[in-house]
Design a protein around this motif. Sequence first.
Motif, PDB file in Angstrom:
ATOM      1  N   PHE A 105     -25.159  -4.524   5.771  1.00 21.59           N
ATOM      2  CA  PHE A 105     -24.345  -5.416   6.075  1.00 21.59           C
ATOM      3  C   PHE A 105     -24.377  -6.639   5.759  1.00 21.59           C
ATOM      4  N   GLN A 164     -19.347 -12.644   7.102  1.00 21.70           N
ATOM      5  CA  GLN A 164     -18.517 -13.632   6.725  1.00 21.70           C
ATOM      6  C   GLN A 164     -18.050 -14.640   7.994  1.00 21.70           C
ATOM      7  N   PRO A 214     -16.093  -1.112  -0.336  1.00 19.70           N
ATOM      8  CA  PRO A 214     -15.854  -0.430   0.897  1.00 19.70           C
ATOM      9  C   PRO A 214     -14.230   0.175   0.485  1.00 19.70           C
ATOM     10  N   ILE A 225     -14.897   3.734   1.856  1.00 19.19           N
ATOM     11  CA  ILE A 225     -14.235   4.115   3.556  1.00 19.19           C
ATOM     12  C   ILE A 225     -13.187   5.023   3.448  1.00 19.19           C
ATOM     13  N   GLU A 271     -12.419  -4.395  15.084  1.00 17.60           N
ATOM     14  CA  GLU A 271     -11.190  -4.775  14.237  1.00 17.60           C
ATOM     15  C   GLU A 271     -10.644  -3.330  13.811  1.00 17.60           C
ATOM     16  N   ASP A 321      -5.495  -6.927   9.083  1.00 23.27           N
ATOM     17  CA  ASP A 321      -4.236  -6.835   8.179  1.00 23.27           C
ATOM     18  C   ASP A 321      -2.901  -6.641   8.773  1.00 23.27           C
TER      19      ASP A 321
HETATM   20  P1  C2E Z   1     -14.362  -5.945   1.580  1.00 26.05           P
HETATM   21  O1  C2E Z   1     -15.636  -6.129   2.198  1.00 26.05           O
HETATM   22  O2  C2E Z   1     -14.417  -5.286   0.116  1.00 26.05           O
HETATM   23  O3  C2E Z   1     -13.876  -4.784   2.649  1.00 26.05           O
HETATM   24  C1  C2E Z   1     -12.581  -4.256   2.406  1.00 26.05           C
HETATM   25  C2  C2E Z   1     -12.153  -3.522   3.685  1.00 26.05           C
HETATM   26  O4  C2E Z   1     -12.981  -2.355   3.694  1.00 26.05           O
HETATM   27  C3  C2E Z   1     -12.140  -4.259   4.884  1.00 26.05           C
HETATM   28  O5  C2E Z   1     -11.207  -4.909   4.989  1.00 26.05           O
HETATM   29  C4  C2E Z   1     -12.357  -3.121   5.828  1.00 26.05           C
HETATM   30  O6  C2E Z   1     -10.856  -2.825   6.133  1.00 26.05           O
HETATM   31  C5  C2E Z   1     -13.077  -2.174   5.257  1.00 26.05           C
HETATM   32  N1  C2E Z   1     -14.589  -2.236   5.701  1.00 26.05           N
HETATM   33  C6  C2E Z   1     -15.475  -3.109   5.298  1.00 26.05           C
HETATM   34  N2  C2E Z   1     -16.589  -2.481   5.754  1.00 26.05           N
HETATM   35  C7  C2E Z   1     -16.354  -1.615   6.784  1.00 26.05           C
HETATM   36  C8  C2E Z   1     -17.008  -1.030   7.929  1.00 26.05           C
HETATM   37  O7  C2E Z   1     -18.268  -1.104   7.924  1.00 26.05           O
HETATM   38  N3  C2E Z   1     -16.350  -0.134   8.538  1.00 26.05           N
HETATM   39  C9  C2E Z   1     -15.027   0.442   8.192  1.00 26.05           C
HETATM   40  N4  C2E Z   1     -14.374   0.983   9.158  1.00 26.05           N
HETATM   41  N5  C2E Z   1     -14.305  -0.426   7.224  1.00 26.05           N
HETATM   42  C10 C2E Z   1     -14.918  -1.362   6.672  1.00 26.05           C
HETATM   43  P2  C2E Z   1     -11.181  -6.160   6.001  1.00 26.05           P
HETATM   44  O8  C2E Z   1     -11.716  -5.732   7.181  1.00 26.05           O
HETATM   45  O9  C2E Z   1      -9.657  -6.963   5.885  1.00 26.05           O
HETATM   46  O10 C2E Z   1     -12.170  -7.437   5.361  1.00 26.05           O
HETATM   47  C11 C2E Z   1     -11.716  -8.416   4.652  1.00 26.05           C
HETATM   48  C12 C2E Z   1     -11.998  -8.276   3.222  1.00 26.05           C
HETATM   49  O11 C2E Z   1     -11.396  -9.115   2.595  1.00 26.05           O
HETATM   50  C13 C2E Z   1     -13.238  -7.897   2.741  1.00 26.05           C
HETATM   51  O12 C2E Z   1     -13.435  -7.079   1.508  1.00 26.05           O
HETATM   52  C14 C2E Z   1     -13.827  -9.361   2.190  1.00 26.05           C
HETATM   53  O13 C2E Z   1     -15.063  -9.182   1.524  1.00 26.05           O
HETATM   54  C15 C2E Z   1     -12.462  -9.825   1.643  1.00 26.05           C
HETATM   55  N6  C2E Z   1     -12.390 -11.275   1.583  1.00 26.05           N
HETATM   56  C16 C2E Z   1     -12.717 -12.077   2.555  1.00 26.05           C
HETATM   57  N7  C2E Z   1     -12.297 -13.351   2.440  1.00 26.05           N
HETATM   58  C17 C2E Z   1     -11.682 -13.300   1.309  1.00 26.05           C
HETATM   59  C18 C2E Z   1     -10.904 -14.256   0.386  1.00 26.05           C
HETATM   60  O14 C2E Z   1     -11.092 -15.352   0.654  1.00 26.05           O
HETATM   61  N8  C2E Z   1     -10.083 -13.636  -0.551  1.00 26.05           N
HETATM   62  C19 C2E Z   1     -10.099 -12.323  -1.045  1.00 26.05           C
HETATM   63  N9  C2E Z   1      -9.636 -11.751  -1.938  1.00 26.05           N
HETATM   64  N10 C2E Z   1     -10.896 -11.373  -0.201  1.00 26.05           N
HETATM   65  C20 C2E Z   1     -11.504 -11.742   0.839  1.00 26.05           C
END
Ligand code: C2E
Length: 596
Positions: free
Chosen positions: A358, A361, A388, A392, A466, A496
């Motif tokens: 893990f 952020q 993910p 996921i 979340e 979201d």
């Molecule tokens: P990410 O890390 O690629 O995660 C994408 C989605 O996968 C997450 O969206 C979440 O719904 C799911 N996810 C990740 N880890 C887990 C987990 O352990 N369990 C489950 N059930 N689902 C998981 P979420 O929650 O909206 O997370 C934010 C995403 O946005 C993350 O992507 C993050 O890396 C990304 N992000 C953060 N800040 C920024 C930004 O400034 N710009 C952009 N383009 N992306 C960002």
Amino acid sequence: MPFHFRGLRHSNDWSRLLFVFKDNYRKIKERNKSNQKKQISTAVFESYDGIVITDANADILRVNESFERITGYTQPDVVGKNPRFLQSGRHPSTFYQSMWTTLLTTGHWEGEVWNKNRSGKIYPEWLSITAIKNIHQQITHYVGHFTNLAVIKQAQLELERLSFVDPLTNLFNRRKLMDQLEETFRDPVKRMQTFLLFADLDDFKDINDSLGHHIGDLLLQEVAHRLLEFAHPYGDLVARIGGDEFVMICHRILSVEADRMSIATAYAHQLLERLKTTYRLQNANISITVSIGVRVLSLEDTNPDVAMQEVDLAMYQMKSEGKDGVMCYIPEIKRKAQAEFQIRQKFETAMERKEIFFVYQGQFTSEGTLAGAEMLSRWKQDGQWISPGQFIPAIEKTSMILTLGELSLREAVIQIKKWRKSGIDVPRISINISSIGIHRHREDVVQFVKGVIKDDNLDLSFLTFEITEASLLHEETAKRTLRDLHNLGIQFSIDDFGTGYSSLAYIHTLPIDELKIDRRFIQQMRDSSTARAIVQTILSMGQNLGIRVIAEGVETEEEKTILDSMGCQLYQGYYFMRPEPAQKLVDYTNFLQKPL
Ligand code: C2E
Ligand code: MG
Ligand code: MG
């Protein structure tokens, strides 16, 4: 004859007595034998088969009850008559001639005969005739014995029908469906006219659980009825192949030129609307939605089993894209399903090999103070990252999503304890919890959360779950699960927010503490007044309802400034930091806190 035991003086008397005794014994034995014979012949005569006994001239002497039942004639009607009055006229006279020749030469004849009953109905019977002779080898009687083949043939037909029919709905079953499909595959012209529809009721389990299996059965019967109505004008085949799974083979595509997929999809939409119209079952109005897969057959298709798998996949794809709709099969669907399958296979070993870890952020106030951190899972296999976004959705379909949830919960607990021990203040940790996981495994979720914290009686108010797709959680047991978790101190955030089914109704009925504005709105804010209006609305709504609001995906200073001006107080995004390992989060926030 009476027995005399008294006054037996001479040996003669004894031998006489022995004679009398033996004679009596023989008579009793014979009487028993003849009684037994009588019983047997009565039983034979009462048989389910028809029996007719005639004299040597073939005039009827006696018939049994089954004869009366099968032919419709009573004994008084037929005594003295020749059985030829039963003839149906279906056999030529040579048939009867050869019957008599065999009977007279061998003493026996048997075969299939078509006779006519009293009401004129012609029926098949299996008749066997035996000639009975006296000791002088003269025929004294004929005994005819016949089985009504119509009954047997009917029973055979019924058995055959039952092996093709689903008893609850009277629709065809999978066997008949596959037979018919194979036939369609043998005929290229027909195949070009054909498409398959696979309809599966959404959340049928909930109807069974909440309204009872009886209502569930009635609903399935009514759905079957509507499908038959829909099929009727075209003579389509309708089958129920599982609990709430219905398949239709439709031969409705007439023109080879036309866009065959759109024609089939249009029919599927018509069906969807019919199936969604409210059901009235035992004074209750029931509304359902349905997911329908469509598979249009073509000349290239050679395997009915593959076509069935593919229409099933299309339906399944519709389910995972939010249910309540129609999805037409394209090869891309199978590629995606196969990729997901491979991911699931790899994920099992990834967990064992600790390839999943893990990152954190940070979430910040407008002034840059750390307000919390979101935990995001990462997976690196053989030097390759699998995002993910890929894994996921693949594991959400299985209980692996629960294992991942459990893993992240344990990690969050360990991490918060570590930070607290070293005097680092991370006020809150958010973990992503799949609504599909809660929805499917709701009974287990509270138990495993309790299991994780039971050893150290941890106060869980540092923890936020979340969730996306809150619509999945409107159902009563899911709501109860959320309330139970809330009572343990866990807070809930709708991730979201603004996309999918984030309806306001859910916020009212679920214990929601936070809304996360979807990053797409944040990204579009600069150029789109609609996006700005949506963001502003969510912020004001949060204020009015007393729910905190966080903007995610904030990438630039400009975005932060616009959000600040709208009254936003919490932020997450690359502008502040990228997701990083736990230690880096602390280093980073220390750096942010340092006065310049
Ligand atoms: P990410 O890390 O690629 O995660 C994408 C989605 O996968 C997450 O969206 C979440 O719904 C799911 N996810 C990740 N880890 C887990 C987990 O352990 N369990 C489950 N059930 N689902 C998981 P979420 O929650 O909206 O997370 C934010 C995403 O946005 C993350 O992507 C993050 O890396 C990304 N992000 C953060 N800040 C920024 C930004 O400034 N710009 C952009 N383009 N992306 C960002
Ligand atoms: Mg999230
Ligand atoms: Mg999000």
